[in-house]
Design a protein around this motif. Structure first.
Motif, PDB file in Angstrom:
ATOM      1  N   PRO A  19       0.811  -1.226   0.000  1.00 49.56           N
ATOM      2  CA  PRO A  19       0.000   0.000   0.000  1.00 49.56           C
ATOM      3  C   PRO A  19       0.844   1.277   0.000  1.00 49.56           C
ATOM      4  CG  PRO A  19      -0.937  -1.603   1.504  1.00 49.56           C
ATOM      5  CD  PRO A  19       0.371  -2.175   1.049  1.00 49.56           C
ATOM      6  N   GLY A  20       1.929   1.297   0.772  1.00 44.99           N
ATOM      7  CA  GLY A  20       2.773   2.490   0.827  1.00 44.99           C
ATOM      8  C   GLY A  20       3.389   2.834  -0.512  1.00 44.99           C
ATOM      9  N   VAL A  21       3.784   1.813  -1.258  1.00 50.70           N
ATOM     10  CA  VAL A  21       4.370   2.034  -2.581  1.00 50.70           C
ATOM     11  C   VAL A  21       3.310   2.536  -3.550  1.00 50.70           C
ATOM     12  CG1 VAL A  21       5.355   0.839  -4.587  1.00 50.70           C
ATOM     13  CG2 VAL A  21       6.296   0.441  -2.298  1.00 50.70           C
ATOM     14  N   MET A  22       2.127   1.950  -3.506  1.00 54.78           N
ATOM     15  CA  MET A  22       1.063   2.396  -4.409  1.00 54.78           C
ATOM     16  C   MET A  22       0.643   3.835  -4.103  1.00 54.78           C
ATOM     17  SD  MET A  22       0.628   0.048  -6.588  1.00 54.78           S
ATOM     18  CE  MET A  22      -0.854   0.645  -7.388  1.00 54.78           C
ATOM     19  N   GLU A  23       0.569   4.171  -2.832  1.00 55.37           N
ATOM     20  CA  GLU A  23       0.225   5.551  -2.466  1.00 55.37           C
ATOM     21  C   GLU A  23       1.282   6.529  -2.951  1.00 55.37           C
ATOM     22  OE1 GLU A  23      -0.219   5.239   1.733  1.00 55.37           O
ATOM     23  OE2 GLU A  23      -2.016   3.974   1.572  1.00 55.37           O
ATOM     24  N   ALA A  24       2.555   6.135  -2.850  1.00 48.53           N
ATOM     25  CA  ALA A  24       3.638   6.997  -3.329  1.00 48.53           C
ATOM     26  C   ALA A  24       3.554   7.191  -4.841  1.00 48.53           C
ATOM     27  CB  ALA A  24       4.989   6.401  -2.944  1.00 48.53           C
ATOM     28  N   LEU A  25       3.194   6.148  -5.570  1.00 47.52           N
ATOM     29  CA  LEU A  25       3.030   6.263  -7.017  1.00 47.52           C
ATOM     30  C   LEU A  25       1.889   7.206  -7.377  1.00 47.52           C
ATOM     31  CD1 LEU A  25       3.588   2.599  -8.234  1.00 47.52           C
ATOM     32  CD2 LEU A  25       4.829   4.607  -9.041  1.00 47.52           C
ATOM     33  N   LEU A  26       0.794   7.117  -6.652  1.00 51.12           N
ATOM     34  CA  LEU A  26      -0.338   8.003  -6.922  1.00 51.12           C
ATOM     35  C   LEU A  26       0.033   9.463  -6.670  1.00 51.12           C
ATOM     36  CD1 LEU A  26      -3.280   5.899  -5.466  1.00 51.12           C
ATOM     37  CD2 LEU A  26      -2.859   6.448  -7.870  1.00 51.12           C
ATOM     38  N   ARG A  27       0.791   9.694  -5.610  1.00 53.83           N
ATOM     39  CA  ARG A  27       1.222  11.072  -5.333  1.00 53.83           C
ATOM     40  C   ARG A  27       2.138  11.579  -6.450  1.00 53.83           C
ATOM     41  NH1 ARG A  27       1.663   8.956  -0.016  1.00 53.83           N
ATOM     42  NH2 ARG A  27       3.928   8.695  -0.254  1.00 53.83           N
ATOM     43  N   ALA A  28       3.015  10.720  -6.947  1.00 57.17           N
ATOM     44  CA  ALA A  28       3.941  11.122  -8.006  1.00 57.17           C
ATOM     45  C   ALA A  28       3.221  11.361  -9.329  1.00 57.17           C
ATOM     46  CB  ALA A  28       5.019  10.058  -8.191  1.00 57.17           C
TER      47      ALA A  28
END
Length: 359
Positions: A19-28
């Motif tokens: 989840p943390g990686v996916m959230e970081a991708l969405l922010r980017a």
């Protein structure tokens, strides 16, 4: 099966991103950003790695472990040179010749070793036997896998012994860290202690197996080895124009030490599984469980039972078993791999199926 539990222990590559990686991708993904590594995410990740390793480093994010290993070894070994590694290491056995291709013909020299581990004394013996002649390819590097292809973890003293040997012979020392985090939490060491302080010059920092979507990084501690890597990465087709999406994955992976928590969980699930398998009648472990991979020698009846229940895992080579351990005619050696997403209930269901009297 109708339980809703996945019994997929084939690899830690089978899970999605954390989840943390996916959230970081969405922010980017929100809005434009400079291309080709000039973005804020890449700069933050470079600073984070320098902080993490307590050392000035050059950081080259890539999308695959094959790219990381091939580029790292190409930077360390000339086309007329050679690299010593275990004969069943990933760089020798599972990269489709990419290290040789990216280095324009450098040679990999495969060594033996129990549990796919290199031993400093054996490396030295091989180096002493290599001809010193222009007709032969001189050794220029050593590559070790942390953890190994049999799930074993090099201790800091073992790495340091190989590192000292490499320094004395003028060789670069590469670490294939596809499961770097799993080995790190097993040792309880710092990233610095497990790498440059023990003599590692260049590291393939793995993250895809432990929660990233598709992100690894070549981490270089030696400025000399970093000089050509930006060009090698671009020339090899591994420089992303939208590179922020590689860096964002790594940022989400490292944030709040999620990567270490993921590795601890995966290792704990492997320990749970190996402990249960070792208690089954007729079953035993091939090697100690030191990371997130479990290698078990099972009666064929158990193998058939868990496969029939839908469990996914792989048979394994018995070539480098510890002395005195053999796989019998009615046995099979198999590998199970746990991940950051493995559920305890799935482990327990696999063990219950294996222990069932129905087989």
């Amino acid at each position: 099966m109708t339980t809703g539990l996945s019994l997929n222990f084939a690899s830690d590559n089978v899970e999605g991103a954390s989840p943390g990686v996916m959230e970081a991708l969405l922010r980017a993904n929100a809005g434009p950003a400079p291309a080709y590594g000039t973005d804020a995410w890449t700069k933050r990740v470079e600073a984070r790695f320098a902080e993490l390793f307590e050392h000035e480093v050059a950081v080259f994010p890539v999308a695959t472990g094959t790219a990381a290993n091939a580029l790292a070894l190409a930077a360390a070994v000339s086309p007329w040179g050679s690299c010593l590694c275990h004969v069943e290491s990933h760089v020798a056995d599972d990269e489709c010749g990419a290290p040789e291709f990216f280095s324009h013909g450098a040679k990999l020299i495969g060594l033996a070793g129990t549990g796919c581990k290199l031993d400093a004394a054996e490396v030295e013996r091989v180096l002493d036997r290599l001809p010193d002649h222009v007709k032969q390819m001189p050794a220029q590097a050593v590559s070790l896998s942390q953890a190994t292809e049999c799930g074993l973890v090099y201790g800091q003293d073992e790495i340091a012994a190989i590192g000292a040997l490499c320094r004395s012979r003028g060789l670069a020392l590469h670490m294939d860290g596809a499961r770097f985090a799993n080995a790190l939490v097993r040792l309880g060491a710092s990233p610095a202690e497990m790498t440059w302080k023990a003599g590692i010059d260049i590291l393939s920092f793995g993250a895809t197996k432990n929660g990233c979507l598709a992100a690894e990084a070549v981490i270089v501690f030696s400025p000399r080895l970093a000089e050509s890597l930006a060009y090698r990465r671009k020339r090899g087709g591994h420089t992303f124009s939208k590179s922020r999406f590689l860096a964002a994955q790594l940022e989400g992976y490292l944030d709040a030490d999620a990567w270490l928590a993921h590795a601890r969980h995966a290792n704990a699930m492997a320990a749970r599984l190996s402990g249960g398998l070792a208690r089954l009648p007729g079953a035993r472990l091939a090697w100690p469980t030191e990371s997130n991979a479990v290698f078990a020698i099972l009666p064929r009846a158990i193998d058939r039972a868990i496969a029939a229940a839908g469990a996914l895992y792989h048979p394994w080579s018995p070539r480098f078993l510890p002395e005195g351990i053999r796989v019998g005619e009615d046995e099979t050696l198999v590998r199970f791999v746990t991940s950051f997403a493995t559920r305890p209930e799935a482990v327990d269901l696999l063990l219950a199926t294996a222990a069932s009297e129905k087989w």
